[in-house]
Structure formats: C-alpha cells, structure tokens
Design a protein around this motif. Structure first.
Motif, mmCIF file in Angstrom:
data_model
loop_
_atom_site.group_PDB
_atom_site.id
_atom_site.type_symbol
_atom_site.label_atom_id
_atom_site.label_comp_id
_atom_site.label_asym_id
_atom_site.label_seq_id
_atom_site.Cartn_x
_atom_site.Cartn_y
_atom_site.Cartn_z
ATOM 1 N N GLY A 136 143.262 12.375 -51.019
ATOM 2 C CA GLY A 136 143.807 11.353 -52.199
ATOM 3 C C GLY A 136 144.710 10.240 -52.050
ATOM 4 N N TYR A 137 144.720 9.214 -52.472
ATOM 5 C CA TYR A 137 145.624 8.239 -52.391
ATOM 6 C C TYR A 137 146.855 8.396 -53.494
ATOM 7 N N TRP A 138 146.552 8.714 -54.739
ATOM 8 C CA TRP A 138 147.451 8.600 -55.836
ATOM 9 C C TRP A 138 147.366 10.021 -56.676
ATOM 10 N N LEU A 139 148.540 10.470 -56.689
ATOM 11 C CA LEU A 139 148.591 11.761 -57.681
ATOM 12 C C LEU A 139 149.486 11.324 -58.919
ATOM 13 N N ALA A 140 149.174 11.361 -59.914
ATOM 14 C CA ALA A 140 150.058 10.960 -60.909
ATOM 15 C C ALA A 140 151.333 11.903 -61.353
ATOM 16 N N GLY A 141 152.345 11.623 -61.413
ATOM 17 C CA GLY A 141 153.790 12.432 -61.408
ATOM 18 C C GLY A 141 154.283 12.226 -62.931
ATOM 19 N N LYS A 142 155.224 12.871 -63.134
ATOM 20 C CA LYS A 142 155.901 12.822 -64.550
ATOM 21 C C LYS A 142 156.369 11.446 -65.006
ATOM 22 N N GLU A 143 156.794 10.669 -63.972
ATOM 23 C CA GLU A 143 157.364 9.331 -64.146
ATOM 24 C C GLU A 143 156.433 8.191 -64.087
ATOM 25 N N ASP A 144 155.158 8.729 -63.983
ATOM 26 C CA ASP A 144 153.945 7.448 -63.586
ATOM 27 C C ASP A 144 153.426 7.346 -65.009
ATOM 28 N N ASN A 145 153.291 6.010 -65.450
ATOM 29 C CA ASN A 145 152.611 5.702 -66.531
ATOM 30 C C ASN A 145 150.914 5.994 -66.669
ATOM 31 N N GLU A 146 150.596 6.256 -65.256
ATOM 32 C CA GLU A 146 149.283 6.529 -65.152
ATOM 33 C C GLU A 146 148.722 8.020 -66.024
ATOM 34 N N GLY A 147 149.783 8.781 -66.207
ATOM 35 C CA GLY A 147 149.464 9.941 -66.695
ATOM 36 C C GLY A 147 149.435 11.189 -65.851
ATOM 37 N N ILE A 148 149.980 12.192 -66.017
ATOM 38 C CA ILE A 148 150.370 13.509 -65.191
ATOM 39 C C ILE A 148 148.822 14.098 -65.362
ATOM 40 N N ILE A 149 148.687 14.784 -64.287
ATOM 41 C CA ILE A 149 147.440 15.705 -64.150
ATOM 42 C C ILE A 149 147.762 17.404 -63.712
ATOM 43 N N ASN A 150 148.323 17.759 -64.848
ATOM 44 C CA ASN A 150 148.873 19.015 -64.651
ATOM 45 C C ASN A 150 147.708 20.127 -64.478
ATOM 46 N N ASP A 151 146.797 19.851 -65.293
ATOM 47 C CA ASP A 151 145.636 20.596 -65.360
ATOM 48 C C ASP A 151 144.869 20.874 -64.138
#
Length: 270
Positions: A136-151
């Motif tokens: 992957g290129y981008w994993l969304a984190g807590k500070e990222d407005n793209e939305g986190i992907i905890n699941d």
C-alpha cells in the motif's frame, strides 16, 4: 474430419465436466470399469444409474451415444481410462484459470452490482490461512482526515494471531499529516500481537518524487486484489476507486513478483 473430431472431443469433455459438476462422475467410471455400463446400454440402465438426477442422466445419454458412435472400438477399461484422463485435464484447466471480479468504491448506480472495496478487502484478509501480502501507498492514521482504518488493521492482526505469515510492503514517504505508514501501523497495532514483517522501497535520495504507489492484497497466493484504493476510509468507502480481484494463477504471479523484489533487495526492511 478434423472439425468433426474436434467437435466430438469437445462434446465428450463437456459431458465429463457436467458429470463432475453433478457429482456423478466417480460412480459412472466405476460402472464403466465393472461393465454394468457399456456402449450399448439403453435408457433403462442409464436411468437406474442416474437415480433421478436429471443433469447426470442427460450427460450419460450423450456420453453413451459418443461411445457407441465414435469410440466403439474402445473396451470398457480403455474408455474408463479416457474418461479419467479427461477429468484430470478439465480439473487442471479449471484450477489454472483465473476467476476475476470487478471491485468498486463510489456511488451506486442502478443496473450494476459491483462488490464494495471494503468488503472484498475484509473477505481476503479473513480467508487467509497461511500467507497474506499487503502492499500500500497510504494507511490512514489518527491524525489523517482521510479516516482511520482500525478495523482493517485489526483483521490483519487477527491473521497474525492465527498463524498467518503477514508481510506489509508500504511506501516510506511522510504523508500530509506528518507521519509515515510505519508510525501508523505501530500506533494502531494491538500491543499483545507481534508486528508483521514490514518492508519498503528505499527511495533514492536524489529522486523524492518516486513513490511505492501499488495497492495490492494477496492471500495464500491464490486470491488477489489489485486496486486504486489506499487503505483509508475515503478510498474504501467514499471515493471513486476501482480494482480487479483475481483468484487463480494471476495471484500466484503477483506474489512471486514481490518475492523476487525481496530477493533482489529492491524491497528492504522498513
């Protein structure tokens, strides 16, 4: 003559495939070998073997006709062997075939029924039994407005916990919110589960425009998704993203390609 021969061979292969699908192949071959089914068998014998299974009976009628018309010089044992060989050819061909499915994130439109990217990503991860490759290129984190992907991270961690060998190949570049993918994985990863193997493409210092931009999932070298979607909430749920799921030989080739990138140290520890 060649056209007639090809047509006969195709019809015989189709009959074998129909018997396999109907679950009647093994007992039919046994009946041929035992001599209870011959090239001269009539409808009563065929109906008895079919036992009310319409698909088996239809295939058997055609099979007996082909045997009597085109293969009447073959003994029962020789014809049974030919059927067994055809079965193996059909099975090998179908196993090597790639089954594809188009996968979509975006607005739903009437008349199309493409499966959602998030659901397919979840299915592939959950189904992994011994190996999972995540690129992957981008994993969304807590500070990222793209939305986190905890699941998604949780599902990958569960795979590690059940003994699946997980390799994550991630772009090393800093993202807009000031962190990189490694930071994101470590932050979201459950503390009681061992981190997966993390790899990256070491970007040359003189070309910061290069990116590890591929987005790929491969489970067990058999089930792959190649997609435009990053592992972010927007990409999995809201953007317009498209990908292709490939089950079969193509997924093995994808996994092998990344094996070779590792072996040649194009991909290194992250």
């Amino acid at each position: 003559m060649p056209a007639t021969r090809d047509k006969t061979a195709k019809e015989l292969a189709q009959n074998v495939r129909q018997l396999i699908n109907a679950g009647g192949f093994t007992e039919i071959v046994a009946a041929v070998e035992a001599g209870t089914l011959t090239s001269q068998s009539g409808l009563a014998s065929i109906a008895k073997l079919a036992a009310g299974r319409t698909a088996v009976q239809d295939a058997l009628i055609r099979l007996i006709r082909s045997w009597g018309d085109q293969f009447n010089t073959l003994s029962n044992s020789a014809f049974a062997l030919q059927l067994a060989i055809l079965k193996e050819i059909v099975s090998l061909t179908e196993n090597e075939a790639t089954h594809t499915e188009v996968v979509w994130t975006g607005p739903k439109v009437e008349g199309t029924y493409l499966r959602a990217t998030r659901q397919v990503v979840q299915d592939i991860i959950v189904a992994a039994q011994f190996e999972l490759l995540v690129v992957g290129y981008w994993l969304a984190g807590k500070e990222d407005n793209e939305g986190i992907i905890n699941d998604i991270i949780e599902l990958i961690a569960n795979a590690v916990a059940r003994g699946v060998k997980v390799i994550m190949v991630l772009d090393e570049g800093e993202k807009g919110y000031g962190k990189n993918n490694r930071d994101t994985v470590i932050t979201l990863w459950p503390k009681d589960i061992t981190l997966p193997k993390l790899l990256t493409w070491k970007i040359p210092a003189d070309d910061k425009h290069l990116k590890l931009h591929a987005k790929v999932l491969v489970a067990d070298r058999h089930d792959a998704l190649v997609t435009s979607a990053n592992l972010t909430m927007y990409a999995l749920d809201r953007n317009m993203e498209m990908g292709v799921r490939a089950q079969g030989q193509a997924s093995e080739r994808i996994a092998l390609h990344f094996d070779l990138l590792c072996r040649n140290q194009v991909l290194v520890g992250y």
